[in-house]
Design a protein around this motif. Structure first.
Motif: not given
Lengths: 114, 115
Positions: B67-72
């Motif tokens: 997964q990739q999180f909102p902070d990238l």
């Protein structure tokens, strides 16, 4: 499906000698072509890439590569190698029908003789 | 230094376990790619994320997820580990989504050893 062949697993050259690493690809059209270098214990670093235009591409660290459509090849060259060039070199192909995800050759390990 | 960071550098674990590998892309890069490098399979593309969304899948096993999180930053989760999962796992980043003209910058990798 695309494929990339690097026929030489190992190559040994003397310091100061010229170098050519071979790469052949299989794809119907002209793909995007890349050479990366992986030094021991390091990640991969892009040396050069070819998309279109002049078939002789200059890269970093004194490397160049020539795209030959008739031979489906993209060989990497350097006129005079240095001991610091000892590393593993990977050829990669990206094409539209694989969403440009890179397909990699098996790599060629370059050994430099003093 | 490519600007891509990966942690941990080394990981030793046992079969059947689950691990998480972490990657922080270069500042400004929105795409993250995961690769596996093993002696028998060579370098293989696993999965790509762009700005939090999965964009492409390669030879990724069902036991693996990412997964990739909102902070990238991105995480690669490997579960029910087998001996054959021992490999070097690389993360790479680029500015745009699947644009071959953009250079992929690679991190130093995480070496996973499954005992």
């Amino acid at each position: 499906a695309q494929s990339v062949t690097q026929p030489d697993i190992h190559i040994t050259v003397s310091e100061g000698a010229s170098l050519e690493l071979r790469c052949n690809y299989s794809y119907g059209a002209t793909p995007y072509l890349f050479w990366y270098v992986q030094s021991p214990g390091q990640g991969l670093q892009l040396l050069l890439k070819y998309f279109s235009g002049d078939t002789l591409v200059q890269g970093i660290k004194g490397f160049e590569a020539e795209f030959k459509r008739s031979q489906s090849s993209f060989n990497l060259r350097k006129p005079s190698v240095h001991w610091s060039d000892a590393a593993e070199y990977f050829c990669a192909v990206g094409a539209m029908d694989s969403n440009y995800q890179l397909i990699w050759g098996a790599g060629t390990k370059l050994i430099i003789k003093p | 230094d490519s600007g891509v960071t990966q942690t941990p550098k080394h990981l030793i674990t046992a079969t059947g376990q689950r691990v998480t590998l972490r990657c922080s892309p270069r500042s400004g890069d929105l795409s993250v790619y995961w690769y596996q490098q093993s002696l028998d399979q060579g370098l293989q593309f696993l999965i790509q994320y762009y700005n939090g969304e999965e964009r492409a899948k390669g030879n990724i096993l069902e036991r693996f997820s990412a997964q990739q999180f909102p902070d990238l930053h991105s995480e690669l989760n490997l579960s029910s580990l087998e001996l054959g999962d021992s490999a070097l796992y690389f993360c790479a980043s680029s500015i745009r989504d699947s644009n071959p003209t953009d250079t992929q910058y690679f991190g130093p990798g995480t070496r996973l050893t499954v005992l």
